[in-house]
Design a protein around this motif. Structure first.
Motif, PDB file in Angstrom:
ATOM      1  N   LYS A 175      -4.219  -3.078 -48.437  1.00  0.00           N
ATOM      2  CA  LYS A 175      -5.298  -3.095 -49.429  1.00  0.00           C
ATOM      3  C   LYS A 175      -5.655  -1.673 -49.846  1.00  0.00           C
ATOM      4  O   LYS A 175      -5.788  -1.375 -51.044  1.00  0.00           O
ATOM      5  CB  LYS A 175      -6.520  -3.801 -48.841  1.00  0.00           C
ATOM      6  N   ASN A 176      -5.817  -0.779 -48.880  1.00  0.00           N
ATOM      7  CA  ASN A 176      -6.136   0.615 -49.192  1.00  0.00           C
ATOM      8  C   ASN A 176      -4.974   1.305 -49.887  1.00  0.00           C
ATOM      9  O   ASN A 176      -5.168   2.080 -50.841  1.00  0.00           O
ATOM     10  CB  ASN A 176      -6.502   1.372 -47.914  1.00  0.00           C
ATOM     11  N   LEU A 177      -3.750   1.042 -49.409  1.00  0.00           N
ATOM     12  CA  LEU A 177      -2.565   1.656 -50.015  1.00  0.00           C
ATOM     13  C   LEU A 177      -2.442   1.268 -51.480  1.00  0.00           C
ATOM     14  O   LEU A 177      -2.209   2.127 -52.353  1.00  0.00           O
ATOM     15  CB  LEU A 177      -1.309   1.231 -49.244  1.00  0.00           C
ATOM     16  N   GLY A 206     -17.670  -5.678 -46.310  1.00  0.00           N
ATOM     17  CA  GLY A 206     -16.771  -5.786 -47.453  1.00  0.00           C
ATOM     18  C   GLY A 206     -15.345  -6.096 -47.009  1.00  0.00           C
ATOM     19  O   GLY A 206     -14.664  -6.939 -47.613  1.00  0.00           O
ATOM     20  N   TYR A 207     -14.894  -5.430 -45.942  1.00  0.00           N
ATOM     21  CA  TYR A 207     -13.548  -5.708 -45.418  1.00  0.00           C
ATOM     22  C   TYR A 207     -13.482  -7.106 -44.793  1.00  0.00           C
ATOM     23  O   TYR A 207     -12.469  -7.803 -44.922  1.00  0.00           O
ATOM     24  CB  TYR A 207     -13.154  -4.650 -44.393  1.00  0.00           C
ATOM     25  N   ALA A 213     -11.530 -14.096 -47.594  1.00  0.00           N
ATOM     26  CA  ALA A 213     -11.078 -14.605 -48.888  1.00  0.00           C
ATOM     27  C   ALA A 213      -9.564 -14.692 -49.001  1.00  0.00           C
ATOM     28  O   ALA A 213      -9.032 -15.580 -49.665  1.00  0.00           O
ATOM     29  CB  ALA A 213     -11.623 -13.719 -50.011  1.00  0.00           C
ATOM     30  N   ASN A 214      -8.854 -13.783 -48.320  1.00  0.00           N
ATOM     31  CA  ASN A 214      -7.412 -13.683 -48.541  1.00  0.00           C
ATOM     32  C   ASN A 214      -6.527 -14.143 -47.395  1.00  0.00           C
ATOM     33  O   ASN A 214      -5.357 -14.467 -47.608  1.00  0.00           O
ATOM     34  CB  ASN A 214      -7.041 -12.226 -48.877  1.00  0.00           C
ATOM     35  N   LEU A 215      -7.067 -14.150 -46.177  1.00  0.00           N
ATOM     36  CA  LEU A 215      -6.214 -14.467 -45.043  1.00  0.00           C
ATOM     37  C   LEU A 215      -6.322 -15.920 -44.604  1.00  0.00           C
ATOM     38  O   LEU A 215      -5.330 -16.556 -44.280  1.00  0.00           O
ATOM     39  CB  LEU A 215      -6.528 -13.545 -43.862  1.00  0.00           C
ATOM     40  N   GLN A 232     -11.319  -9.221 -34.833  1.00  0.00           N
ATOM     41  CA  GLN A 232     -12.263  -8.118 -34.654  1.00  0.00           C
ATOM     42  C   GLN A 232     -11.783  -6.952 -35.506  1.00  0.00           C
ATOM     43  O   GLN A 232     -10.581  -6.683 -35.586  1.00  0.00           O
ATOM     44  CB  GLN A 232     -12.342  -7.689 -33.194  1.00  0.00           C
ATOM     45  N   LEU A 233     -12.714  -6.259 -36.154  1.00  0.00           N
ATOM     46  CA  LEU A 233     -12.387  -5.090 -36.960  1.00  0.00           C
ATOM     47  C   LEU A 233     -12.979  -3.844 -36.316  1.00  0.00           C
ATOM     48  O   LEU A 233     -14.133  -3.860 -35.887  1.00  0.00           O
ATOM     49  CB  LEU A 233     -12.940  -5.229 -38.385  1.00  0.00           C
ATOM     50  N   ASN A 234     -12.189  -2.790 -36.258  1.00  0.00           N
ATOM     51  CA  ASN A 234     -12.660  -1.502 -35.751  1.00  0.00           C
ATOM     52  C   ASN A 234     -12.521  -0.457 -36.848  1.00  0.00           C
ATOM     53  O   ASN A 234     -11.466  -0.361 -37.489  1.00  0.00           O
ATOM     54  CB  ASN A 234     -11.845  -1.060 -34.533  1.00  0.00           C
TER      55      ASN A 234
END
Length: 464
Positions: A175-177, A206-207, A213-215, A232-234
């Motif tokens: 997404k960032n790339l 936001g992430y 929404a996408n996964l 989990q997000l870090n």
């Protein structure tokens, strides 16, 4: 890529190395005929020609950031270094095991010029035997070189995202790339992507929204389902700039992800209405929230969610910081019908309350409301609101027990076990239990459509 080149993108567990690896993997998907050296050349041209060598927050005193070098020399010196370690003609090495990749190979010095958040120069005492830096394999160092393309700025520091699932990490890096390359192709990219969110909690949500929404349900390499509730997000929020390198870890826990995904999927309208009314911005003064349009307005202009979603929000911040939002839910529940299921899931998963505690709270709210006059209900709410200590709240419960006894009810309202183990267990803040009882009362009043002139909570709000 062949089996040897797998070392350029196979997950290692190191967040920095893995982000660079995902970038290499996604670039390889875009340009399958390019060699690893050609991908380095591609990235170098972006860093120097498109971004003007603005990588000071990543690589301290690298050829790319050298002010004395012109554009062509920055590119030439960078490519010379990486060609040297790819072809193993760089003689400044030693043989050993790479602490990242784990294989026995030639190792090269990794300092702050070619690796992030590592000691070098005046800080060589951080390394064993006073070595000049970490010693890493060429694969680890090359991966690090690609990190700037897979991250973004949140505020004044870089935000590097990692998950406990490789596919989620890969998705976030991609997404960032994609956004970074989109900016470059459009001519707007002057450096690493700057997130629309300047606040960490907003950025993490936001992430999380993007993942939800996408996964939906991803599948890992062993064909096992990965449910979002386990994600989990870090966020590693860092800078490698100058004499003040710094890094902070912010976590969007799997428990919070489970709760949030459930709210977004099953109670989206209620949850969004609750959260949106709590955004605040000091420069948008005297603003009021329109619950119908979900817009903020100050008499001159109206702002939609796309405008105000970057403002500070105590709900989002408290959820990230693992601070209770029960008091906010109490104030909201007074005027709004709100699914008690949301509150129940929050208490069970985030506050770690016992299921029986919530059940007992519901029983108490029913006792306070059922077969009571409006004045009796208002009196109970008032006493709960003005409770300023655990003693006040306990006294209120004791009066309920006495009332139940005087009513000659056959069932005990609160047992000793209820009182000690479930209403006031060790580690529980009494206000959360009190607020939960008020929420249950308010929601039951909404359900039976009983409108009361409930006393103001001003004193309670001042206390909070």
């Amino acid at each position: 890529m062949n089996s040897i080149e797998m070392n350029y993108f196979k997950p290692t567990g190191d967040p920095f190395i893995d982000v660079g690896g995902y970038v290499i993997q996604h670039l390889n998907d875009r340009f399958p005929k390019k060699s690893i050296y050609e991908l380095i050349e591609y990235a170098t041209n972006i860093y120097v020609r498109n971004w003007g060598g603005k990588l000071h927050t990543y690589f301290l005193n690298s050829p790319i950031t050298q002010p004395a070098f012109n554009t062509e020399k920055k590119i030439a010196e960078t490519l010379k270094y990486y060609r040297g370690i790819i072809e193993e003609t760089n003689l400044d090495f030693k043989t050993g095991y790479c602490r990242i990749v784990g294989s026995e190979t030639k190792l090269y010095i990794a300092g702050r010029s070619n690796h992030m958040m590592s000691a070098s120069g005046a800080f060589i005492n951080f390394h064993s035997a006073y070595e000049s830096g970490l010693y890493l394999s060429k694969e680890a160092l090359i991966r690090t070189f690609f990190v700037p393309l897979g991250v973004c700025f949140v505020g004044d520091k870089i935000a590097l995202l990692q998950s406990n699932f490789d596919k989620v990490s890969s998705f976030l890096v991609k997404k960032n790339l994609n956004e970074n390359l989109k900016n470059i192709n459009s001519g707007f990219g002057e450096g690493t992507l700057k997130s629309e969110f300047g606040i960490i909690s907003n950025a993490l949500f936001g992430y999380a929204d993007a993942c939800i929404a996408n996964l939906a349900i991803a599948v890992d390499e062993d064909d096992e389902e990965i449910e979002l509730k386990d994600v989990q997000l870090n966020m590693y929020h860092f800078t490698n700039f100058g004499a003040s390198p710094d890094i902070e870890l912010h976590t969007f826990s799997n428990l919070l992800f489970k709760f949030y995904a459930h709210c977004k999927k099953n109670y989206s309208k209620e949850w969004n209405a609750f959260v949106n009314q709590h955004y605040t911005y000091s420069k948008f003064k005297d603003a009021q929230f329109d619950e119908q349009s979900q817009e903020w307005y100050n008499g001159k202009e109206r702002l939609s969610y796309l405008d105000y979603k970057v403002w500070y929000n105590p709900i989002l911040n408290n959820l990230i910081e693992n601070v209770s939002i029960i008091s906010y839910l109490r104030k909201w529940s007074k005027k709004h019908k709100f699914s008690f299921k949301i509150i129940e899931i929050y208490c069970l998963n985030i506050l770690k309350m016992e299921k029986y505690t919530i059940q007992k709270i519901k029983e108490l709210s029913n006792f306070i409301i059922d077969n009571r006059s409006d004045d009796e209900i208002k009196n109970a709410i008032t006493k709960l609101n003005i409770a300023k200590s655990s003693q006040d709240f306990r006294g209120f419960l004791l009066k309920l027990i006495k009332q139940n006894y005087e009513d000659k009810n056959p069932n005990t309202l609160i047992t000793i076990e209820d009182y000690v183990l479930y209403l006031f267990p060790d580690g529980t803040f009494w206000k959360d239990t009190r607020d939960l009882l008020l929420i249950a009362i308010y929601q039951k009043l909404h359900e039976i459509q009983k409108k009361l002139d409930v006393p103001s909570e001003e004193n309670q709000e001042n206390e909070d």
